[in-house]
Design a protein around this motif. Structure first.
Motif, PDB file in Angstrom:
ATOM      1  N   ARG A  57       0.833  -1.201   0.000  1.00 17.51           N
ATOM      2  CA  ARG A  57       0.000   0.000   0.000  1.00 17.51           C
ATOM      3  C   ARG A  57       0.866   1.249   0.000  1.00 17.51           C
ATOM      4  N   ALA A  58       0.233   2.328  -0.377  1.00 21.27           N
ATOM      5  CA  ALA A  58       0.893   3.628  -0.341  1.00 21.27           C
ATOM      6  C   ALA A  58       0.487   4.338   0.938  1.00 21.27           C
ATOM      7  N   MET A  59       1.387   5.084   1.514  1.00 22.18           N
ATOM      8  CA  MET A  59       1.068   5.908   2.675  1.00 22.18           C
ATOM      9  C   MET A  59       0.666   7.278   2.150  1.00 22.18           C
ATOM     10  N   VAL A  60      -0.590   7.647   2.364  1.00 25.06           N
ATOM     11  CA  VAL A  60      -1.162   8.876   1.826  1.00 25.06           C
ATOM     12  C   VAL A  60      -1.437   9.841   2.976  1.00 25.06           C
ATOM     13  N   ASP A  61      -1.045  11.084   2.810  1.00 22.91           N
ATOM     14  CA  ASP A  61      -1.357  12.105   3.808  1.00 22.91           C
ATOM     15  C   ASP A  61      -2.754  12.619   3.531  1.00 22.91           C
ATOM     16  N   ILE A  62      -3.742  12.050   4.211  1.00 26.09           N
ATOM     17  CA  ILE A  62      -5.149  12.375   3.974  1.00 26.09           C
ATOM     18  C   ILE A  62      -5.436  13.855   4.206  1.00 26.09           C
ATOM     19  N   ARG A  63      -4.688  14.500   5.071  1.00 23.16           N
ATOM     20  CA  ARG A  63      -4.917  15.922   5.364  1.00 23.16           C
ATOM     21  C   ARG A  63      -4.670  16.814   4.150  1.00 23.16           C
ATOM     22  N   LYS A  64      -3.896  16.334   3.192  1.00 17.83           N
ATOM     23  CA  LYS A  64      -3.665  17.103   1.967  1.00 17.83           C
ATOM     24  C   LYS A  64      -4.852  16.977   1.015  1.00 17.83           C
ATOM     25  N   ILE A  65      -5.736  16.016   1.275  1.00 15.86           N
ATOM     26  CA  ILE A  65      -6.900  15.784   0.425  1.00 15.86           C
ATOM     27  C   ILE A  65      -8.144  16.438   1.010  1.00 15.86           C
ATOM     28  N   ALA A  66      -8.340  16.247   2.312  1.00 18.81           N
ATOM     29  CA  ALA A  66      -9.558  16.750   2.961  1.00 18.81           C
ATOM     30  C   ALA A  66      -9.287  16.957   4.448  1.00 18.81           C
ATOM     31  N   PRO A  67     -10.010  17.868   5.071  1.00 19.18           N
ATOM     32  CA  PRO A  67      -9.835  18.041   6.515  1.00 19.18           C
ATOM     33  C   PRO A  67     -10.384  16.809   7.250  1.00 19.18           C
ATOM     34  N   VAL A  68      -9.618  16.297   8.174  1.00 19.57           N
ATOM     35  CA  VAL A  68     -10.039  15.151   8.974  1.00 19.57           C
ATOM     36  C   VAL A  68      -9.664  15.371  10.424  1.00 19.57           C
ATOM     37  N   THR A  69     -10.313  14.622  11.274  1.00 22.99           N
ATOM     38  CA  THR A  69      -9.984  14.601  12.692  1.00 22.99           C
ATOM     39  C   THR A  69      -9.690  13.157  13.061  1.00 22.99           C
ATOM     40  N   GLU A  70      -8.554  12.956  13.698  1.00 24.16           N
ATOM     41  CA  GLU A  70      -8.205  11.630  14.180  1.00 24.16           C
ATOM     42  C   GLU A  70      -8.437  11.592  15.683  1.00 24.16           C
ATOM     43  N   ARG A  95     -17.007  -0.852  10.382  1.00 20.55           N
ATOM     44  CA  ARG A  95     -17.038   0.613  10.354  1.00 20.55           C
ATOM     45  C   ARG A  95     -15.804   1.159   9.643  1.00 20.55           C
ATOM     46  N   ASP A  96     -16.017   1.883   8.552  1.00 21.29           N
ATOM     47  CA  ASP A  96     -14.903   2.459   7.798  1.00 21.29           C
ATOM     48  C   ASP A  96     -14.147   3.519   8.588  1.00 21.29           C
ATOM     49  N   GLU A  97     -14.814   4.196   9.510  1.00 14.90           N
ATOM     50  CA  GLU A  97     -14.152   5.253  10.287  1.00 14.90           C
ATOM     51  C   GLU A  97     -13.093   4.688  11.232  1.00 14.90           C
ATOM     52  N   VAL A  98     -13.219   3.404  11.566  1.00 18.21           N
ATOM     53  CA  VAL A  98     -12.257   2.755  12.458  1.00 18.21           C
ATOM     54  C   VAL A  98     -11.083   2.286  11.610  1.00 18.21           C
ATOM     55  N   ARG A  99      -9.947   2.953  11.749  1.00 11.67           N
ATOM     56  CA  ARG A  99      -8.773   2.647  10.939  1.00 11.67           C
ATOM     57  C   ARG A  99      -7.844   1.667  11.624  1.00 11.67           C
ATOM     58  N   HIS A 113      -8.446   3.615  16.641  1.00 12.33           N
ATOM     59  CA  HIS A 113      -7.961   4.784  15.905  1.00 12.33           C
ATOM     60  C   HIS A 113      -9.054   5.141  14.917  1.00 12.33           C
ATOM     61  N   LEU A 114      -9.673   6.291  15.126  1.00 11.86           N
ATOM     62  CA  LEU A 114     -10.766   6.744  14.263  1.00 11.86           C
ATOM     63  C   LEU A 114     -10.300   7.881  13.376  1.00 11.86           C
ATOM     64  N   VAL A 115     -10.804   7.917  12.161  1.00  5.32           N
ATOM     65  CA  VAL A 115     -10.612   9.056  11.272  1.00  5.32           C
ATOM     66  C   VAL A 115     -12.000   9.497  10.825  1.00  5.32           C
ATOM     67  N   VAL A 116     -12.362  10.712  11.217  1.00  8.95           N
ATOM     68  CA  VAL A 116     -13.682  11.276  10.931  1.00  8.95           C
ATOM     69  C   VAL A 116     -13.511  12.668  10.355  1.00  8.95           C
ATOM     70  N   GLY A 117     -14.593  13.219   9.824  1.00 10.14           N
ATOM     71  CA  GLY A 117     -14.518  14.552   9.228  1.00 10.14           C
ATOM     72  C   GLY A 117     -14.277  15.647  10.240  1.00 10.14           C
ATOM     73  N   ASP A 118     -14.893  15.524  11.412  1.00 10.53           N
ATOM     74  CA  ASP A 118     -14.774  16.556  12.436  1.00 10.53           C
ATOM     75  C   ASP A 118     -15.247  15.985  13.770  1.00 10.53           C
ATOM     76  N   ILE A 119     -15.240  16.806  14.796  1.00 10.45           N
ATOM     77  CA  ILE A 119     -15.630  16.353  16.127  1.00 10.45           C
ATOM     78  C   ILE A 119     -17.097  15.915  16.146  1.00 10.45           C
ATOM     79  N   GLY A 121     -18.652  14.484  13.735  1.00  6.84           N
ATOM     80  CA  GLY A 121     -18.639  13.151  13.142  1.00  6.84           C
ATOM     81  C   GLY A 121     -18.184  12.104  14.144  1.00  6.84           C
ATOM     82  N   TYR A 122     -17.216  12.467  14.959  1.00  8.04           N
ATOM     83  CA  TYR A 122     -16.750  11.567  16.022  1.00  8.04           C
ATOM     84  C   TYR A 122     -17.884  11.279  16.999  1.00  8.04           C
ATOM     85  N   GLN A 123     -18.578  12.320  17.432  1.00  9.84           N
ATOM     86  CA  GLN A 123     -19.641  12.113  18.414  1.00  9.84           C
ATOM     87  C   GLN A 123     -20.809  11.325  17.825  1.00  9.84           C
ATOM     88  N   ARG A 124     -21.132  11.588  16.560  1.00  9.31           N
ATOM     89  CA  ARG A 124     -22.190  10.810  15.905  1.00  9.31           C
ATOM     90  C   ARG A 124     -21.814   9.324  15.843  1.00  9.31           C
TER      91      ARG A 124
END
Length: 158
Positions: A57-70, A95-99, A113-119, A121-124
């Motif tokens: 796999r490739a290691m991708v910096d997701i923050r360069k694509i879209a804002p995320v919250t880990e 769950r896709d959010e669970v990385r 380890h969760l990756v969500v759009g924002d806080i 999204g985390y709470q939801r």
């Protein structure tokens, strides 16, 4: 099928080289481990077939694509029977959010380890997990503010 004790120094060298650069050509890999290409390729195929190499796999910096919250989340289950762990783990795998998810020994049962759009999204997500009756007793979330280090597990020396 190859097992841990059957690996030799060439096998470990192949694993280390690919872990450092999974895109290297077969010829470059053979040169890196001091083997000719055909035996190197045969060893690589055996390592893949035996499950020592689980993917590329490739290691991708997701923050360069879209804002995320880990968020790192400690989870403690209400009950500790085998079925309780299986039910929780099956739900988390879906769950896709669970990385990442690790079962732990001690006072906490799991670390997620969760990756969500924002806080929000985390709470939801956490509300959905709590409502889904998968056995969560309590959880503690920690927002990741900066990644300091992220490297693959080391290949042991032989």
């Amino acid at each position: 099928m190859m097992r841990g004790p059957k690996l030799d120094s060439y096998d470990f060298a192949i694993l280390r080289a690919l872990q450092a650069n999974g895109r290297m050509t077969k010829v470059a890999l053979a040169e890196a481990v001091n083997l000719s290409p055909t035996p190197c390729w045969e060893r690589l195929k055996k390592l893949e077939q035996a499950g020592f190499i689980t993917g590329y796999r490739a290691m991708v910096d997701i923050r360069k694509i879209a804002p995320v919250t880990e968020v790192m989340v400690e989870i403690t289950l209400a009950n500790h029977k085998a079925d309780d762990f299986r039910r929780f783990e099956d739900a988390i795998r879906a769950r896709d959010e669970v990385r990442g998810c690790w079962a732990l020994g001690g006072g906490v049962d799991y670390m997620l380890h969760l990756v969500v759009g924002d806080i929000d999204g985390y709470q939801r997500l956490m509300d959905e997990l709590l409502d889904s009756a998968i056995g969560i007793d309590r959880y503690f979330g920690y927002v990741v503010t900066k990644q300091v280090k992220d490297v693959p597990n080391p290949i042991p020396d032989v």
